[in-house]
Design an enzyme around this catalytic site. Structure first.
Site, PDB file in Angstrom:
ATOM      1  N   ASP A 207       0.877  -1.158   0.000  1.00  0.00           N
ATOM      2  CA  ASP A 207       0.000   0.000   0.000  1.00  0.00           C
ATOM      3  C   ASP A 207       0.921   1.215   0.000  1.00  0.00           C
ATOM      4  O   ASP A 207       2.095   1.114   0.351  1.00  0.00           O
ATOM      5  CB  ASP A 207      -0.881  -0.038   1.261  1.00  0.00           C
ATOM      6  CG  ASP A 207      -1.732   1.206   1.386  1.00  0.00           C
ATOM      7  OD1 ASP A 207      -1.807   1.745   2.499  1.00  0.00           O
ATOM      8  OD2 ASP A 207      -2.295   1.641   0.375  1.00  0.00           O
TER       9      ASP A 207
ATOM     10  N   ASP B 293      -7.845  -1.375   3.769  1.00  0.00           N
ATOM     11  CA  ASP B 293      -7.048  -2.499   3.321  1.00  0.00           C
ATOM     12  C   ASP B 293      -7.531  -3.804   3.913  1.00  0.00           C
ATOM     13  O   ASP B 293      -7.056  -4.861   3.542  1.00  0.00           O
ATOM     14  CB  ASP B 293      -5.576  -2.308   3.745  1.00  0.00           C
ATOM     15  CG  ASP B 293      -4.933  -1.186   2.975  1.00  0.00           C
ATOM     16  OD1 ASP B 293      -3.972  -0.602   3.491  1.00  0.00           O
ATOM     17  OD2 ASP B 293      -5.401  -0.895   1.865  1.00  0.00           O
TER      18      ASP B 293
END
Lengths: 835, 60
Positions: A528, A728
């Site tokens: 990420d 996420d």
């Protein structure tokens, strides 16, 4: 129009001593501003928070902490008035009843989970600090689990006082949930330990008696003594069989009742038959006794089960430590809009239609509509970006977003399971549930193996019947004992425990047993961007001057306008100002236009700080043409005053120092890196090239991220996902193994709960270290399994051929188990790969 | 050698006694934390700490 560029480190002479903060070890950008005195010398610290903590520790006479600690302490958050209020809520009866238990003498006790313990010295510091709080009766810290047991006199002190005292020395703690399995785990651990100790005692003493019988020449040992020793062995082995081995019998009975041959069936048969035959031989005075074999057998089996249990308990403890602290209390209006009185209500009791107040800096507890107030919300839960989005009355807010600027009045319409936060959590739970089960696989294998063992023992017995006498019995028992799946059972758990131990020393908590194996098999890693490859906070990269004032003057003005705001931009300006030792000017008539900027009057002149358009309105002129080029992915904040442009602040989420190196190392280890982010393309591309990742995807929603991972998995690849934000969570659960970066950012509790491994520090190099450790663990597991199988292939024919006596079989089995354990143990100490 | 008639039963009794002692130890929680007491001994000082002079402290 001059321009000057100021990069992050300051142009001050840095002494060696001021290079790093004495408390937290991070680079000290403040030079010699913050000081504390310890051991006769002045020490330098990086911020007011560290300085306050250091001084508190020294003043309390706990300076030994600095002498004995093994590394840097985590950076303490500065204590602000809001914290006092937040901690004070633990004193409210509604909340305190949930965590504290009242004792017979009227005092209260609770268990605290301590965060930020990096070594034994931290645990010691916590113990002494709690003990020093006046009114505390008992304070004990368990160094292994990192939990503190506290008992206090409720008339003299309170839970909030204890938590606050800990906060002042830089340690965070929250009460443990009494419902979680900690008490049950403790009971089970004690039970297993006792069983193990009884078996150990019995085995050792019986061996003492068995040895002379083996060593004696026939006729050398008087039969009376031999009988005495047999009887003694019987009395010593009986408790082992009746008490220590009862779990084997219980399990075997349960399996047989379900018509299955589990791992415990051959074990139970071997123990029962061997003991029964020995008892009969002792009564009748003739024949062989096998007490020593039985004892050793039970002891080694219990030892291996105990190690397995420790591994599972470790994982469970990690999960419990990561569980978010008890839900906060929310201010609910009793009768809006007739009265502005609020009451404190636990989040769980909120209902649709409730009107609540959300303070600046607080998290919105559930979905709703704004009734009053203008503010900007950090909606990183949906977008992954912490740049706040402006909201006004009539617009919706999502549960989990953080209110950045000013208080809001919100009417809730979706609470509990309907709220967006809960839905994302559900998504993640579902993804987690579809992972392959390694447990059932090993169960079926174990079942087949046990049936095979029983069959072989029966065959051996039949084979040896014609030989007459005791032979058939001895050899059948030898087969049962020697094939004990001890080494097989130990092969994997010991390696996993040792590897888990090593990872926790690196700052990685493993909360799922399958994580290490999955980590070793990984072929691709997906990163990420925000909060993982970059720091979660914005930092001032450059101050481009557009007018005649100096950078420090501009900074002082900008800070004056942003005083008291929780906006990330304000925080980055404040951090930069603190590093440069710039004090804010005084500002009057501050007014905030959400999404646009701030306007105020400083020393009689109007200023504006915000977007180019917003600031341009007060400057009255177009932007100076020579403003230097922008970098990609930067946030630009303009400062102007009536009639003149002053400066442009370029803010960027800085790349973590360890990011590029980590990508390089992972690639060298054979793992292909990817970058998938919800941010805009140019920012993502900039980071990807800075770090060396070729495959990058931008503007990805949580579902897109999960799809990317699934596409990779469809190609047969094994994916490691590293992220930090709540959005996420579905991806973290979908990946084969996931690591959540959790170095203090509050919004990632869900991510921590759904990731298999949680990283408690911000050094990405640890990921590469963990991968190396997992590879090593897998190698050790394979070695162990290979050894266990080879040993069985050799030993079983020997036992069937009648070459092995039962005691020799037990000895051989124990040595092979020892070998497996020793092989795994070296995993825990190898530090060749640590950077 | 006759001593063995006494010693062997005595050793069995001794093992049971040890077992009882261990049971008491486990139940009273002495085995719950195996690292802590070691560290505590090293860290707790009997001598009172020397007073740190309240030197110049600058906290912005």
């Amino acid at each position: 129009m001059t321009t000057s560029t100021l990069d992050a480190p300051i142009a001050r002479p840095t002494f060696d001593e001021t290079a790093h903060c004495f408390h937290c070890g991070e680079p000290n950008l403040a030079g010699d501003t913050f000081r504390a005195r310890f051991d006769g010398r002045t020490r330098y610290l990086c911020c007011a928070g560290c300085a306050a903590v250091a001084q508190t520790i020294v003043d309390a006479g706990l300076g030994d902490f600095y002498r004995r600690r093994e590394g840097a302490a985590p950076r303490p958050a500065e204590i602000v008035p809001g914290d006092v209020r937040a901690l004070g809520r633990y004193n409210l009866p509604a909340l305190e009843r949930q965590v504290a238990h009242r004792r017979l003498d009227g005092s209260k006790e609770t268990d605290l989970i301590l965060e930020g313990l990096t070594c034994a010295a931290c645990a010691w510091l916590a113990e002494r600090t709690i003990g020093n709080v006046p009114g505390v009766i008992e304070a004990g810290v368990n160094y292994t689990t990192g939990r503190a047991h506290v008992a206090w006199d409720s008339r003299k002190t309170s839970l909030a006082d204890v938590l606050f005292a800990l906060r002042r020395v830089g340690l965070d703690a929250h009460p443990a949930d009494p419902q979680a399995g900690a008490a049950a785990r403790k009971r089970e651990r004690r039970k297993r330990l006792l069983e193990l100790l009884v078996a150990c005692l019995g085995m050792m003493q019986v061996m003492m008696f068995a040895l002379p019988i083996y060593l004696a020449e026939p006729g050398e040992l008087a039969p009376d003594f031999e009988h005495l020793m047999r009887w003694a062995s019987l009395f010593l082995t009986a408790p082992v069989v009746a008490y220590s081995a009862r779990s084997f019998f219980a399990n075997a009975w349960r399996d047989l009742a379900r018509r299955r041959v589990g791992m415990d069936v051959p074990i139970a048969i071997a123990i029962a038959v061997a003991f029964g035959a020995s008892v009969r031989a002792t009564f009748s005075g003739t024949g062989e006794v096998y007490y020593d074999s039985v004892g050793m057998f039970v002891f080694l089996l219990l030892a291996s089960r105990y190690l397995e249990f420790t591994a599972r308990a470790q994982a469970a403890e990690a999960v419990e430590r990561l569980a978010p602290p008890l839900p906060a209390l929310v201010d609910r209006f009793t009768n809006f809009p007739d009265t502005l009185r609020t009451e404190a209500v636990p989040v769980g009791l909120l209902a649709a239609g409730d009107v609540i107040a959300v303070q600046a800096g607080a998290t919105v507890p559930a979905d709703g509509v704004i009734l009053r107030g203008l503010s900007a919300l950090d909606e990183s839960l949906l977008t992954g970006e912490s740049r706040p989005v402006a909201r006004k009355p009539g617009e919706r807010v999502v549960g989990g977003s953080i209110n950045s600027i000013s208080p809001l009045v919100v009417r809730l319409d979706q609470v509990g399971e309907q709220a967006t936060l809960a839905q994302i959590s559900r998504l993640a739970r579902r993804a987690a549930g579809t992972r392959p089960r390694l447990a059932t696989l090993s169960d079926t294998i174990a079942g087949g193996f046990s049936a095979l063992v029983l069959a072989l023992a029966a065959v051996t017995a039949i084979m040896w019947l014609p030989a007459g006498g005791d032979a058939w019995f001895r050899h059948a028992i030898a087969v049962l004992v020697v094939t004990c799946p001890c080494a097989l059972a130990l092969a994997v758990p010991t390696a996993l425990t040792a590897a888990g131990h090593r990872l926790s020393r690196l700052g990685l908590l493993v909360s799922r047993g399958t994580a290490i194996e999955a980590l070793a098999a990984v072929t691709d890693v997906v990163f990420d961007k925000t909060g993982t490859l970059t720091e979660p906070r914005l930092a001032v990269k450059r101050i481009a001057l557009l007018g005649t004032q100096s950078a420090e003057q501009c900074l002082a003005c900008a800070l004056a306008l942003e005083t008291g705001s929780a906006h990330p931009i304000a925080q980055s300006l404040a951090a930069h100002a603190a590093a440069l030792d710039v004090t804010p000017a005084a500002a009057d008539e501050v007014s905030t236009m959400s999404g646009l900027g701030v306007e105020a009057v400083v020393a009689g002149v109007g200023y504006r700080l915000g977007t180019a358009v917003f600031a341009g309105a007060i400057a009255g002129k177009p932007l100076p043409v020579e403003a230097p080029a922008h970098g990609a992915g930067e946030t630009h904040v303009y400062l102007a005053r009536k009639g003149a442009w002053l400066a442009r602040f370029d803010l960027i989420a800085p790349l973590r120092a360890s990011a590029a190196e980590t990508v390089e190392r992972l690639r060298a280890q054979g793992v292909e890196p990817h970058l998938v982010s919800g941010d805009l393309s140019d920012a993502v591309a900039a980071v990807a090239s800075a770090v060396g990742i070729e495959r990058a995807v931008a503007q990805a929603a949580p579902a897109d991220k999960a799809d990317y991972v699934k596409r990779l998995q469809a190609q047969g690849r094994k994916v490691l996902m590293i992220g930090d934000g709540i959005n996420d969570a579905p991806v973290l659960a979908a990946a084969d193994v996931s690591i959540a970066v959790a170095d203090g950012r509050s919004g990632s509790d869900l991510a921590r709960a759904h990731a298999a491994i949680v990283m408690l520090n911000s050094n990405l190099n640890r990921v590469a270290d963990a991968h190396a450790a997992a590879l090593e663990a897998r190698r050790v597991m394979r070695q162990n399994l290979a050894w266990a199988i080879a040993y069985n292939l050799v030993a079983v024919p020997l036992a069937m051929a009648g070459v092995l006596a039962p005691w020799a079989a037990a000895l051989g089995m124990s040595l092979s188990s020892l070998l497996v354990v020793a092989n795994a143990a070296r995993l825990a100490w190898r530090s060749r790969f640590e950077s | 050698m006759e001593a063995l008639y006494l010693l062997i039963p005595l050793s069995v009794a001794a093992v049971f006694a040890i077992g009882w002692v261990l049971w008491r130890a486990v139940e009273s929680g002495q085995f719950d934390d195996l690292e802590g007491p070691g560290h505590r001994i090293l860290m707790d000082d009997d001598a009172p700490p020397a007073e740190e002079p309240a030197g110049p402290r600058t906290i912005v």
